[in-house]
Design an enzyme around this catalytic site. Structure first.
Site, PDB file in Angstrom:
ATOM      1  CG  HIS A   1       4.985   0.988   3.021  1.00 17.69           C
ATOM      2  ND1 HIS A   1       4.367   2.101   2.501  1.00 17.69           N
ATOM      3  CD2 HIS A   1       4.475   0.840   4.260  1.00 17.69           C
ATOM      4  CE1 HIS A   1       3.538   2.606   3.383  1.00 17.69           C
ATOM      5  NE2 HIS A   1       3.567   1.854   4.471  1.00 17.69           N
TER       6      HIS A   1
ATOM      7  CG  HIS B   1      -0.162   0.123   2.534  1.00 18.65           C
ATOM      8  ND1 HIS B   1       0.534  -0.930   3.087  1.00 18.65           N
ATOM      9  CD2 HIS B   1       0.018   1.173   3.379  1.00 18.65           C
ATOM     10  CE1 HIS B   1       1.097  -0.546   4.215  1.00 18.65           C
ATOM     11  NE2 HIS B   1       0.812   0.736   4.412  1.00 18.65           N
TER      12      HIS B   1
ATOM     13  CG  ASP C   1       1.556   4.908   4.927  1.00 16.41           C
ATOM     14  OD1 ASP C   1       1.090   3.774   5.137  1.00 16.41           O
ATOM     15  OD2 ASP C   1       2.724   5.236   5.230  1.00 16.41           O
TER      16      ASP C   1
ATOM     17  NE  ARG D   1       1.926   5.787   9.362  1.00 16.36           N
ATOM     18  CZ  ARG D   1       0.895   5.160   8.813  1.00 16.36           C
ATOM     19  NH1 ARG D   1       1.027   3.910   8.415  1.00 16.36           N
ATOM     20  NH2 ARG D   1      -0.261   5.754   8.673  1.00 16.36           N
TER      21      ARG D   1
END
Ligand code: SIN
Length: 303
Positions: free
Chosen positions: A256, A106, A108, A272
Site C-alpha cells: 500500500h 510497502h 507494514d 492504526r
C-alpha cells in the site's frame, strides 16, 4: 442489527462490509464471514464505525496478536501503545513525525523480523479531497510474471531496509540512528506462500535494497521492474476515505501507499493498529548484501 453484506469495491482488491456495529464486537459467525471476505478481497472497508482507541484494539484482536509499535516507538497514542497515530496534526507545537507516513509502496513492518500480518486503519479526520490510500494485489503481481522470471525469483531473498522509507533521511539524526539500530537490514523470501490461502505471492516493495547474493547495481533494474509491475493499475484498489471508515488489509499479500494528494494545511488524522506477523527473515550484518550462506551463518552467530 441489519444483515452483514460484503460488496466488492475493486477488481484487484477491496470489499465493503456493512451491517455490523463494531463497537458491539463480532459474533463467531460474523467473524468467520469477515475472515473469509478478507481472504478473498484482501482489503476490507467498514464504513460508519466510530470507534475509540480501545474499541479499535479490541476489533483488531479478533484477527491475531496486536503489535505494540516498539520498532518505531514514536507517535503512539500515549495511553495505548498499540495505536499508532498517522496524522499531520502538530503535537506540542511541532510538525507531526508521521505526517508523511507510507509515501512509498510497502508492506507494514517488512523491515523487522515480524512483518505485520495485517493492519487496521481508521479515519478520524480527513481533508475535503484526496489523502487516498492505494493497495496492490501481490498474488496477481506474481501470477502475471513469466514462468522464467518466477523460476528465477522462487528461491531468492531480498533485503528490506528501514532507511528506504520515503523521507527517512529528513528525520531527526538521533532518531535515525536509533531506528537503524533497532531495525538492521533484514532478508525475507521474495516469493512467499500465504499460510491461509496457499497462494504464491511476490513480497517486494520500494523498501527493498537488493537481492541477497546480488550487488545493488544488478538488483536495482530487476527490483524497479518488479515494483512497477506489481503496482500496475490493474492490480490496484484506490480507497477514497470518509470519516469513520475502518480499512483493514492483509500485509502478507498486498502493498500500500498513502498518497500526498491533498492540501497539507487541512487535517488528516488516522489511528492504526497492526497485527504481529510470523517470525521471518535473517539480519544482514553490513551494508552490502552478502551471499546467502554467509548471511545465514551471521544470523546463527547472533541469535
Ligand atoms: C500506512 O502506511 O500504514 C498509512 C496509510 C495511510 O495513512 O493512508
Amino acid at each position: 442489527m441489519s444483515e452483514l453484506v460484503v460488496r466488492p469495491l475493486g477488481y484487484a482488491a477491496g470489499a465493503s462490509v456493512t451491517g455490523l456495529d463494531l463497537r458491539k464486537g463480532l459474533q463467531a459467525d460474523q467473524l468467520a464471514r469477515v475472515k473469509a471476505a478478507w481472504r478473498e478481497h484482501l482489503v476490507l472497508v467498514f464504513p460508519d464505525q466510530d470507534l475509540d482507541a480501545e474499541q479499535l484494539i479490541a476489533f483488531t484482536r479478533n484477527f491475531g496478536e496486536v503489535e505494540r509499535n516498539d520498532s518505531v516507538p514514536y507517535y503512539r497514542d500515549p495511553n495505548h501503545p498499540e495505536v499508532l497515530l498517522v496524522t499531520n496534526k502538530p503535537r506540542d507545537g511541532k510538525p507531526s513525525q508521521t505526517r508523511n507516513t507510507g509515501r512509498n509502496w510497502h508492506s507494514d513492518l517488512s523491515y523487522t523480523n515480524r512483518p505485520a500480518m495485517g493492519s487496521v486503519l481508521m479515519c478520524k479526520e480527513k481533508p475535503p479531497v484526496g489523502g487516498d490510500t492505494m493497495f496492490a494485489n501481490m498474488y496477481m503481481a506474481y501470477d502475471a510474471l513469466s514462468d522464467r522470471l518466477k523460476h528465477f525469483l522462487d528461491d531468492m531473498h531480498a533485503v528490506h531496509d528501514i532507511s528506504l522509507i520515503k523521507g527517512f533521511e529528513r528525520r531527526d539524526p538521533a532518531q535515525i540512528a536509533e531506528l537503524k539500530k533497532r531495525n538492521p537490514p533484514i532478508a525475507h523470501p521474495v516469493v512467499r506462500t500465504h499460510p491461509e490461502t496457499g497462494r504464491k505471492l511476490l513480497f517486494i516493495s520500494d523498501r527493498v535494497r537488493a537481492f541477497v547474493g546480488m550487488p545493488e547495481e544488478e538488483s536495482r533494474p530487476i527490483l524497479d521492474f518488479l515494483n512497477r509491475h506489481a503496482t500496475s493499475p490493474e492490480f490496484v484498489y484506490r480507497h477514497r476515505w470518509s470519516v469513520n471508515d475502518i480499512v483493514m488489509w492483509d500485509n502478507r499479500c498486498t502493498l500500500h501507499i498513502a498518497l500526498p494528494d491533498f492540501d497539507q494545511t487541512k487535517p488528516r488524522h488516522m489511528m492504526r493498529c497492526s497485527l504481529l506477523g510470523e517470525p521471518s527473515g535473517y539480519v544482514i550484518q553490513d551494508e552490502s548484501p552478502m551471499d546467502e550462506q554467509a548471511a545465514r551463518s551471521a544470523i546463527a552467530a547472533v541469535s
